[in-house]
Design a protein around this motif. Structure first.
Motif, PDB file in Angstrom:
ATOM      1  N   ASP A  45       0.858  -1.335  -0.124  1.00 42.15           N
ATOM      2  CA  ASP A  45      -0.063   0.103  -0.011  1.00 42.15           C
ATOM      3  C   ASP A  45       1.244   1.523   0.460  1.00 42.15           C
ATOM      4  OD1 ASP A  45      -2.650  -1.578  -0.031  1.00 42.15           O
ATOM      5  OD2 ASP A  45      -2.397  -1.625   2.090  1.00 42.15           O
ATOM      6  N   LEU A  46       2.094   1.799   0.447  1.00 38.14           N
ATOM      7  CA  LEU A  46       2.259   2.727   0.701  1.00 38.14           C
ATOM      8  C   LEU A  46       3.297   1.908  -0.701  1.00 38.14           C
ATOM      9  CD1 LEU A  46       3.878   4.555   2.299  1.00 38.14           C
ATOM     10  CD2 LEU A  46       5.971   3.056   3.450  1.00 38.14           C
ATOM     11  N   ILE A  47       3.917   1.033  -1.083  1.00 34.59           N
ATOM     12  CA  ILE A  47       4.894   1.556  -2.698  1.00 34.59           C
ATOM     13  C   ILE A  47       3.300   2.137  -3.651  1.00 34.59           C
ATOM     14  CG2 ILE A  47       5.716   0.513  -3.738  1.00 34.59           C
ATOM     15  CD1 ILE A  47       7.467   0.691  -1.634  1.00 34.59           C
ATOM     16  N   ARG A  48       1.660   1.547  -3.626  1.00 32.11           N
ATOM     17  CA  ARG A  48       1.403   2.251  -4.643  1.00 32.11           C
ATOM     18  C   ARG A  48       1.040   3.963  -4.246  1.00 32.11           C
ATOM     19  NH1 ARG A  48      -1.931  -0.981  -2.879  1.00 32.11           N
ATOM     20  NH2 ARG A  48      -1.978  -2.334  -3.519  1.00 32.11           N
ATOM     21  N   LYS A  49       1.180   4.002  -2.855  1.00 32.18           N
ATOM     22  CA  LYS A  49       1.163   5.946  -2.963  1.00 32.18           C
ATOM     23  C   LYS A  49       2.158   6.437  -3.396  1.00 32.18           C
ATOM     24  CE  LYS A  49      -1.566   4.774   1.165  1.00 32.18           C
ATOM     25  NZ  LYS A  49      -2.036   5.611   2.580  1.00 32.18           N
ATOM     26  N   SER A  75       6.828   8.865  -6.921  1.00 31.74           N
ATOM     27  CA  SER A  75       8.367   8.290  -6.405  1.00 31.74           C
ATOM     28  C   SER A  75       9.021   7.100  -6.353  1.00 31.74           C
ATOM     29  CB  SER A  75       8.143   8.569  -4.930  1.00 31.74           C
ATOM     30  OG  SER A  75       7.343   8.230  -4.315  1.00 31.74           O
ATOM     31  N   SER A  76       7.794   6.477  -7.204  1.00 27.19           N
ATOM     32  CA  SER A  76       8.458   4.795  -6.991  1.00 27.19           C
ATOM     33  C   SER A  76       8.041   4.069  -8.614  1.00 27.19           C
ATOM     34  CB  SER A  76       7.240   4.084  -5.976  1.00 27.19           C
ATOM     35  OG  SER A  76       7.607   3.181  -5.885  1.00 27.19           O
ATOM     36  N   SER A  77       8.427   3.000  -9.003  1.00 31.20           N
ATOM     37  CA  SER A  77       7.529   2.905 -10.760  1.00 31.20           C
ATOM     38  C   SER A  77       6.683   1.260 -10.276  1.00 31.20           C
ATOM     39  CB  SER A  77       9.141   2.220 -10.895  1.00 31.20           C
ATOM     40  OG  SER A  77       9.350   0.901 -10.276  1.00 31.20           O
ATOM     41  N   GLY A  78       6.069   1.269 -11.612  1.00 29.65           N
ATOM     42  CA  GLY A  78       4.858   0.608 -11.045  1.00 29.65           C
ATOM     43  C   GLY A  78       5.541  -1.045 -11.043  1.00 29.65           C
ATOM     44  N   LEU A  79       6.671  -0.976 -11.116  1.00 29.09           N
ATOM     45  CA  LEU A  79       7.478  -2.292 -11.289  1.00 29.09           C
ATOM     46  C   LEU A  79       7.525  -2.970  -9.661  1.00 29.09           C
ATOM     47  CD1 LEU A  79       9.103  -5.034 -12.076  1.00 29.09           C
ATOM     48  CD2 LEU A  79      10.953  -3.791 -12.178  1.00 29.09           C
ATOM     49  N   ASP A  80       7.573  -2.492  -8.810  1.00 25.37           N
ATOM     50  CA  ASP A  80       8.189  -2.490  -7.405  1.00 25.37           C
ATOM     51  C   ASP A  80       6.362  -2.219  -6.998  1.00 25.37           C
ATOM     52  OD1 ASP A  80      10.304  -1.545  -7.375  1.00 25.37           O
ATOM     53  OD2 ASP A  80      10.226   0.881  -7.206  1.00 25.37           O
ATOM     54  N   PHE A 113       3.578   5.618  -5.665  1.00 23.88           N
ATOM     55  CA  PHE A 113       3.938   5.369  -7.289  1.00 23.88           C
ATOM     56  C   PHE A 113       2.768   7.013  -7.720  1.00 23.88           C
ATOM     57  CE2 PHE A 113       1.623   3.220 -10.523  1.00 23.88           C
ATOM     58  CZ  PHE A 113       2.232   3.293 -12.181  1.00 23.88           C
ATOM     59  N   GLN A 114       1.831   6.759  -7.039  1.00 24.32           N
ATOM     60  CA  GLN A 114       0.992   8.023  -7.311  1.00 24.32           C
ATOM     61  C   GLN A 114       1.604   8.604  -6.622  1.00 24.32           C
ATOM     62  OE1 GLN A 114      -2.174   5.948  -4.800  1.00 24.32           O
ATOM     63  NE2 GLN A 114      -3.268   5.165  -6.010  1.00 24.32           N
ATOM     64  N   ALA A 115       2.395   8.514  -5.861  1.00 24.40           N
ATOM     65  CA  ALA A 115       2.868  10.792  -6.484  1.00 24.40           C
ATOM     66  C   ALA A 115       4.576  10.607  -6.874  1.00 24.40           C
ATOM     67  CB  ALA A 115       3.417  10.901  -4.426  1.00 24.40           C
TER      68      ALA A 115
END
Length: 501
Positions: free
Chosen positions: A215-219, A225-230, A221-223
């Motif tokens: 959930d944190l990685i998805r947030k 700062s992370s990739s869809g792969l992560d 990603f939405q911001a």
């Protein structure tokens, strides 16, 4: 029963001749009793079995001192386990079946013992008769006793009694073996159930943590700062861990169901009682294992095989005695009269007494074949006894190796789990500062979960090897076991009117 009217001047009518007859009878009985000391067939001797002087796979943790086999499960320090074992000993169906076999063997022994004593039967009757051409109807009252005694000259009946006694011993050893198996199976399933509970909790906690990370990685990603792969990797790992939960719940339920059945209850009877998770019982060191020769005295399956060998040996004598002559003493006393009031009067009493001899002359080899059958069966039990000893030795050595090596494995797995846990914490910190990739953190978390799950399984196996070792050494129930109480109590078993169906 033989009924006749003695002729005038017969032995039963002359007191002096009657005394001589009884003197001759007494002398004959004494001679027969002396002859009865004879037995044919082999006399049983416990076979010598070669066993090693010591266990090969003992260590300082498993010394050769006297093992503490009585109530060995209490060494695990689990009150719930102790309670379940006591419950199972009382209610387990296999144990109750073994108790019934003991009662059967005890009755068979009594039956075999009765053949050494005389038998006495009584009879009474009334006959009404009418002759052709006569209008009168005759009445005859009669009564008397028949006695018979087979003189056991060549020991056939004594061998049968001996075999029945060995059979009773074997039934009692079978009961002990049932208790040993029951306690071992229950303890093993209990430990496995506790292991499944801890593995289930680990999987649930890990999946929850991984889902939070996803959930944190998805947030992030939405911001941007992370990739869809992560995101995909994080959600995939959380789902992979969650996939283990149903299988663990299934295994846990199966263990609880087995525990309920082992205690003689319906499968879900213990579910609520065992619902709260508990620690995995762990044995205390050192664990004394004694010497190999001790299994000949402590293992009920070995003692069972030895008693069965003894029983088979006695049956050879029983079959051999059938090839020799047999002598029986039979006698009868009867009374008959036209009026019931005349029964028992001297003039209406008759008696008969005499020995009978039966000699097998020709039977086409049937009796000789019976001896050969008994000898072959004895050989089978002899080999089965040797096999039981070898199996016992094998079981102990296997358990010793397994326990020793699993302790080393537990220590290594504990270090592995601690290292991976430190690596996971460090990877998360580095990922948050940008010094490590998310895949590194993900891989560390996956390794941590795998190492902790494997550690739990290894701890379960360690205790399981301890249980196997105690079983192999012959540890079991040492308390009182009631065998006299029948399972089914029949009512109205005396004479009564039949019910048509």
């Amino acid at each position: 029963m033989t009924l006749f009217k003695p002729e005038t001047g017969s032995a039963c009518a002359v007191p002096s001749r009657r005394r001589k007859t009884w003197l001759r009878l007494g002398a004959g009985l004494m001679a027969a009793t002396l002859l009865g000391a004879c037995s044919v067939g082999p006399d049983y001797q416990r076979p010598d079995v070669s066993v090693p002087g010591k266990w090969r796979n003992t260590t300082g943790e498993t010394p050769a001192s006297v093992p503490q086999l009585a109530n060995w499960w209490t060494q695990l320090g689990d009150a719930q386990l102790n309670s379940l074992i006591s419950l199972a000993v009382q209610n387990n169906l296999d144990v109750r079946t073994a108790k019934a076999k003991v009662r059967e063997a005890r009755a068979s022994y009594k039956q075999a013992s009765s053949s050494l004593f005389p038998s006495l039967d009584g009879a009474a009757g009334l006959t009404r008769s009418k002759s052709s051409g006569s209008d009168s109807v005759g009445t005859l009252w009669n009564g008397g006793f028949d006695a018979a005694w087979e003189i056991d000259i060549f020991g056939a009946n004594r061998r049968a009694k001996e075999a029945a006694k060995y059979g009773l011993d074997a039934a009692e050893e079978e009961l002990r073996a049932s208790l040993l198996t029951l306690i071992g199976d229950l303890a093993t399933n209990y430990v496995e159930a506790r292991g499944f509970q801890q593995r289930l909790k680990l999987a649930q906690d890990t999946a929850k943590s991984q889902q939070s990370s996803a959930d944190l990685i998805r947030k992030r990603f939405q911001a941007g700062s992370s990739s869809g792969l992560d995101v995909a990797n994080a959600e995939g790992q959380a789902a992979s861990t969650e996939a283990n939960i149903p299988a663990l719940k299934t295994a846990l339920a199966a263990s609880m169901h087995r525990l309920s059945v082992l205690t003689g209850q319906q499968p879900t009877a213990l579910t609520d009682r065992l619902l709260a998770s508990s620690r995995i019982p762990t044995p205390k060191l050192p664990i004394p294992v004694g010497i190999p020769a001790s299994i000949l005295l402590t293992r009920p399956d070995v003692r069972l095989a030895e008693r069965q060998l003894a029983e088979a040996t006695a049956k050879i004598g029983q079959a051999t005695a059938a090839r020799y002559p047999s002598v029986s003493l039979t006698g009868s006393i009867g009374t008959a009269a036209a009026d019931i009031g005349d029964l028992g009067k001297n003039s209406s009493i008759s008696w008969a007494f005499g020995p009978s001899l039966s000699v097998p002359i020709f039977n086409a080899g049937k009796l000789a074949a019976g001896v050969e059958i008994a000898e072959a069966q004895r050989d089978q039990y002899f080999l089965a006894y040797q096999a039981s000893v070898l199996t016992a030795l094998e079981d102990v050595e296997n358990a010793l190796v397994g326990f020793t090596q699993e302790r080393k494995r537990v220590a290594s797995q504990r270090r592995s789990a601690e290292s991976y846990k430190s690596a996971a914490e460090l990877s998360r910190s580095l990922y948050q500062t940008g010094a490590a990739s998310f895949l590194d953190a993900l891989d560390a978390e996956r390794s941590t979960y795998s190492a902790e799950d494997t550690l739990i399984q290894s701890r379960v196996r360690l205790t399981t090897y301890y249980i196997a070792l105690q079983k192999a050494l012959g540890g079991g129930w040492t308390g009182k076991v009631e065998t006299d109480k029948p399972e089914v109590v029949d009512k109205n078993t005396g004479p009564h009117l039949s019910v048509a169906y």
